[in-house]
Design an enzyme around this catalytic site. Structure first.
Site, PDB file in Angstrom:
ATOM      1  N   HIS A  54       2.452  15.904   1.849  1.00 36.44           N
ATOM      2  CA  HIS A  54       2.830  14.699   2.569  1.00 36.44           C
ATOM      3  C   HIS A  54       2.761  13.512   1.631  1.00 36.44           C
ATOM      4  O   HIS A  54       1.829  13.371   0.866  1.00 36.44           O
ATOM      5  CB  HIS A  54       1.890  14.502   3.753  1.00 36.44           C
ATOM      6  CG  HIS A  54       2.158  13.244   4.501  1.00 36.44           C
ATOM      7  ND1 HIS A  54       3.346  13.018   5.162  1.00 36.44           N
ATOM      8  CD2 HIS A  54       1.406  12.139   4.671  1.00 36.44           C
ATOM      9  CE1 HIS A  54       3.299  11.823   5.713  1.00 36.44           C
ATOM     10  NE2 HIS A  54       2.136  11.272   5.435  1.00 36.44           N
ATOM     11  N   PHE A  55       3.736  12.647   1.711  1.00 36.50           N
ATOM     12  CA  PHE A  55       3.704  11.499   0.824  1.00 36.50           C
ATOM     13  C   PHE A  55       4.128  10.234   1.555  1.00 36.50           C
ATOM     14  O   PHE A  55       5.194  10.180   2.126  1.00 36.50           O
ATOM     15  CB  PHE A  55       4.603  11.728  -0.389  1.00 36.50           C
ATOM     16  CG  PHE A  55       4.459  10.635  -1.393  1.00 36.50           C
ATOM     17  CD1 PHE A  55       3.303  10.536  -2.158  1.00 36.50           C
ATOM     18  CD2 PHE A  55       5.435   9.662  -1.528  1.00 36.50           C
ATOM     19  CE1 PHE A  55       3.126   9.498  -3.056  1.00 36.50           C
ATOM     20  CE2 PHE A  55       5.269   8.628  -2.421  1.00 36.50           C
ATOM     21  CZ  PHE A  55       4.114   8.537  -3.187  1.00 36.50           C
ATOM     22  N   LYS A  92     -10.387   8.618  23.562  1.00 41.23           N
ATOM     23  CA  LYS A  92      -8.937   8.763  23.746  1.00 41.23           C
ATOM     24  C   LYS A  92      -8.232   8.982  22.405  1.00 41.23           C
ATOM     25  O   LYS A  92      -7.392   9.875  22.269  1.00 41.23           O
ATOM     26  CB  LYS A  92      -8.369   7.536  24.470  1.00 41.23           C
ATOM     27  CG  LYS A  92      -8.919   7.377  25.888  1.00 41.23           C
ATOM     28  CD  LYS A  92      -8.337   6.175  26.624  1.00 41.23           C
ATOM     29  CE  LYS A  92      -8.962   6.045  28.010  1.00 41.23           C
ATOM     30  NZ  LYS A  92      -8.421   4.904  28.788  1.00 41.23           N
ATOM     31  N   LEU A 105       5.080   7.482   7.568  1.00 41.32           N
ATOM     32  CA  LEU A 105       6.022   8.215   8.420  1.00 41.32           C
ATOM     33  C   LEU A 105       7.208   7.359   8.860  1.00 41.32           C
ATOM     34  O   LEU A 105       8.227   7.895   9.289  1.00 41.32           O
ATOM     35  CB  LEU A 105       5.290   8.753   9.664  1.00 41.32           C
ATOM     36  CG  LEU A 105       4.210   9.816   9.442  1.00 41.32           C
ATOM     37  CD1 LEU A 105       3.587  10.220  10.773  1.00 41.32           C
ATOM     38  CD2 LEU A 105       4.784  11.037   8.732  1.00 41.32           C
ATOM     39  N   ARG A 128       3.451  -9.206  19.841  1.00 40.58           N
ATOM     40  CA  ARG A 128       4.240  -8.849  18.673  1.00 40.58           C
ATOM     41  C   ARG A 128       4.833  -7.458  18.865  1.00 40.58           C
ATOM     42  O   ARG A 128       4.144  -6.535  19.315  1.00 40.58           O
ATOM     43  CB  ARG A 128       3.311  -8.834  17.456  1.00 40.58           C
ATOM     44  CG  ARG A 128       3.953  -8.983  16.115  1.00 40.58           C
ATOM     45  CD  ARG A 128       2.898  -9.224  15.030  1.00 40.58           C
ATOM     46  NE  ARG A 128       1.958  -8.109  14.946  1.00 40.58           N
ATOM     47  CZ  ARG A 128       2.136  -7.023  14.193  1.00 40.58           C
ATOM     48  NH1 ARG A 128       3.229  -6.892  13.458  1.00 40.58           N
ATOM     49  NH2 ARG A 128       1.233  -6.067  14.152  1.00 40.58           N
ATOM     50  N   LEU A 129       6.121  -7.285  18.558  1.00 43.45           N
ATOM     51  CA  LEU A 129       6.663  -5.936  18.464  1.00 43.45           C
ATOM     52  C   LEU A 129       6.252  -5.392  17.100  1.00 43.45           C
ATOM     53  O   LEU A 129       6.309  -6.111  16.103  1.00 43.45           O
ATOM     54  CB  LEU A 129       8.195  -5.947  18.587  1.00 43.45           C
ATOM     55  CG  LEU A 129       8.761  -6.333  19.956  1.00 43.45           C
ATOM     56  CD1 LEU A 129      10.282  -6.386  19.905  1.00 43.45           C
ATOM     57  CD2 LEU A 129       8.314  -5.345  21.039  1.00 43.45           C
ATOM     58  N   SER A 156       0.817  -1.213   0.000  1.00 50.16           N
ATOM     59  CA  SER A 156       0.000   0.000   0.000  1.00 50.16           C
ATOM     60  C   SER A 156       0.855   1.271   0.000  1.00 50.16           C
ATOM     61  O   SER A 156       0.352   2.360  -0.237  1.00 50.16           O
ATOM     62  CB  SER A 156      -0.922   0.003   1.214  1.00 50.16           C
ATOM     63  OG  SER A 156      -0.147  -0.003   2.401  1.00 50.16           O
ATOM     64  N   HIS A 157       2.151   1.147   0.291  1.00 50.64           N
ATOM     65  CA  HIS A 157       3.038   2.301   0.249  1.00 50.64           C
ATOM     66  C   HIS A 157       4.180   2.113  -0.744  1.00 50.64           C
ATOM     67  O   HIS A 157       5.210   2.757  -0.642  1.00 50.64           O
ATOM     68  CB  HIS A 157       3.597   2.610   1.643  1.00 50.64           C
ATOM     69  CG  HIS A 157       2.558   3.144   2.573  1.00 50.64           C
ATOM     70  ND1 HIS A 157       1.715   2.327   3.269  1.00 50.64           N
ATOM     71  CD2 HIS A 157       2.176   4.413   2.863  1.00 50.64           C
ATOM     72  CE1 HIS A 157       0.880   3.068   3.991  1.00 50.64           C
ATOM     73  NE2 HIS A 157       1.134   4.330   3.759  1.00 50.64           N
ATOM     74  N   ALA A 160      -2.466   5.126  11.771  1.00 50.91           N
ATOM     75  CA  ALA A 160      -3.496   6.150  11.656  1.00 50.91           C
ATOM     76  C   ALA A 160      -4.226   6.229  12.987  1.00 50.91           C
ATOM     77  O   ALA A 160      -4.413   5.213  13.668  1.00 50.91           O
ATOM     78  CB  ALA A 160      -4.473   5.797  10.549  1.00 50.91           C
ATOM     79  N   GLU A 163      -9.155   0.885   3.424  1.00 46.92           N
ATOM     80  CA  GLU A 163      -9.768  -0.373   3.892  1.00 46.92           C
ATOM     81  C   GLU A 163     -11.278  -0.342   3.698  1.00 46.92           C
ATOM     82  O   GLU A 163     -11.907  -1.354   3.412  1.00 46.92           O
ATOM     83  CB  GLU A 163      -9.425  -0.606   5.360  1.00 46.92           C
ATOM     84  CG  GLU A 163      -7.946  -0.893   5.582  1.00 46.92           C
ATOM     85  CD  GLU A 163      -7.608  -1.021   7.067  1.00 46.92           C
ATOM     86  OE1 GLU A 163      -7.854  -2.090   7.634  1.00 46.92           O
ATOM     87  OE2 GLU A 163      -7.105  -0.031   7.654  1.00 46.92           O
TER      88      GLU A 163
END
Lengths: 343, 343
Positions: A119-120, A229, A123, A303-304, A45-46, A179, A187
């Site tokens: 922005h592309f 939150k 991050l 998971r990390l 996706s990127h 996000a 999605e």
């Protein structure tokens, strides 16, 4: 037929596409590096999928393909500012990151502000550039207004990504990048195409009522992750990485673009922290202690983040990046037609 | 009979209780100020109810009631460090906040690090002290290991509070302050006492399986808010506000205390940002632009955080703070017996 390219060869192909579409060397180089990083890490996706979106934004006149970013003098010694001059964020980041790192090392922490940029992509490439320099990073930016604040009824906040990294000497850094909406807009679009209902809690319709219909969600609004939150964190991102840095908020971005199909124009805030400066005079080595924390997390089966990316990266470095026949055809088409390839 | 006290009168009562229990003037003053701020804002969970917990921690020898915090010299010019000397965090914060503000104004952003402190009560009083000085604030600290990382099975992270504030010239600041766990431990305890099941997604049992039984949750682990995203933010807090500042992580805190019934000992990280320094040279006034964002949020019926507190505060300032007969009796008992009043 599918084709396997080295990371460097794919970098050259993508850079050529951007150069032929009129981007200057600075813009084309930085943009192709983040796209190839996405492909390399199996973040489709990127990856090259994003080339068209970048070209579409150029063609719409919403980004300057010939921009040369500039460092802006600052009185405040912990702020490094780069004026992207209406170009993409990526070359502006590349221009500022060493000054950011130097300042974070001497002052303990510092901020890199990018203004007037498009922005592309993700991050995490920027987070990793900071962790590569031995520093922790916290990165955020607005997006376009597609998310309703919790309790609200209309799109106002962006999907506002929030990313963090911690350097690990032995290997790939601890990095998260997500996000602040429950789901990405893409999605919801995928559910629509597949004719599938959305999970509850993803979206509201145009009347502000909860919906599981993708069509209704796309004309309504997405919801923030984690209820009030996540909504509060997303609002913080509008304040710090939009308003505080004197750049556009998500509703202002949508006004400017008039669509969510182009890459968003706004600013970006990157904070860098020197663990060495912060831990000075205190017991224990912060990097060794962090490893113990990561082991405790992974040791109980949690998971990390980013591990899947790092596994894919190792394979790409060893065996290259394999693109499908369709993907190769798409690259050929983009290279031949340049801006003529996008609507 | 219930009794109505002015804010100042309650401040004096609470301060007297702490002084009689052996806290020095610095510790007693700062502690009573945050407790009275909680009562004033109708946050009963952070009001006089907390006095006993503070005294219990003193009696257990886990906090130094006679500590005099000290500013520590730093080479890094954007870091202000205060050594709490084993006392409560609150007087250490009060000692450092002006230096933090001065440094944030000159450098654009700065960090206040508090080390070797016992954390007490909420973070929002500290956030408000920074916004009162015209700065934005981001505050975080670890807690004790009671939360499992997403995908994990055992307590490791703390409920790790995350708080933010933005100054508003016309009135009370924009402030949020929340635990990064789905629920606070106290809420699970309340469900247990009421014989009620927990909502799904709050907790896992000692085998790492989802549970809605309060008893099972208390011997198991709480879960982070927002799934893997909240888990990642909580991990970031362990790294930045525990490890990076050379202080205890949540599992280390629990090892040190051996219980979750005492106030936790660790460090704290407070970041301050100067909107004026960040916005310098850019179009628009950041404070006016922020008001437009807040109006857009409230205008669609979404709640700005902390509004309930501010409404209660206005009433308390006007009409005083009314305590029940039981609460007055409790204050009398705490004043008479001091440390003898707690187990």
């Amino acid at each position: 037929m599918s084709q396997t390219l080295t990371i460097e060869a794919l970098q050259e192909r993508v850079e050529t596409i951007f150069r032929k579409s009129g981007l200057n060397a600075i813009q084309a180089g930085a943009l192709s590096r983040v796209i190839v990083a996405g492909e390399r890490d199996a973040c489709k996706s990127h990856g090259i999928y994003r080339i068209e979106g970048a070209l579409r934004t150029v063609k719409a006149g919403k980004v300057n393909p010939d921009a040369v970013p500039e460092l802006v003098d600052q009185k405040a010694s912990s702020i490094i500012k780069v004026d992207a001059k209406g170009g993409f964020a990526n070359p502006a980041f590349e221009l500022g990151v060493d000054a950011l790192a130097e300042r974070a090392r001497s002052n303990g922490l510092a901020a890199l502000v990018i203004n007037d940029c498009t922005h592309f992509s993700a991050l995490w490439p920027e987070v990793e550039a900071v962790t590569d320099r031995g520093l922790a990073a916290l990165v955020m930016c607005p997006s376009y207004a597609t998310v309703a604040p919790t309790g609200g009824t209309k799109p106002l906040l962006g999907t506002n990504p929030f990313a963090f990294g911690w350097p690990r000497s032995g290997g790939s850094p601890y990095v998260f990048d997500f996000a602040t909406s429950v789901a990405a807009r893409g999605e919801i679009e995928l559910h629509r195409r597949a004719g599938k209902q959305l999970p509850e809690g993803w979206a509201i319709d145009a009347d502000g009522q909860p919906t599981t219909e993708p069509e209704a969600a796309l004309t309504g609004a997405m919801l923030p992750f984690g209820g009030h939150k996540g909504s509060a964190i997303s609002t913080m991102i509008e304040l710090l990485a939009g308003i505080m840095i004197g750049d556009l908020t998500s509703p202002e971005v949508l006004d400017y673009l008039g669509t969510t199909t182009l890459a968003p124009r706004h600013g970006e805030l990157i904070l860098a922290f020197s663990p060495e400066a912060f831990a000075a005079g205190r017991p224990g080595d912060p990097f060794a202690r962090a490893e113990a924390l990561f082991e405790a997390i992974a040791g109980q089966g949690a998971r990390l983040p980013s591990q899947r990316r790092y596994a894919a990266r190792a394979i790409s470095r060893e065996a290259g990046i394999t693109l499908t026949a369709d993907e190769i055809k798409q690259l050929d088409r983009l290279e031949d037609l340049g801006l003529g390839s996008v609507a």
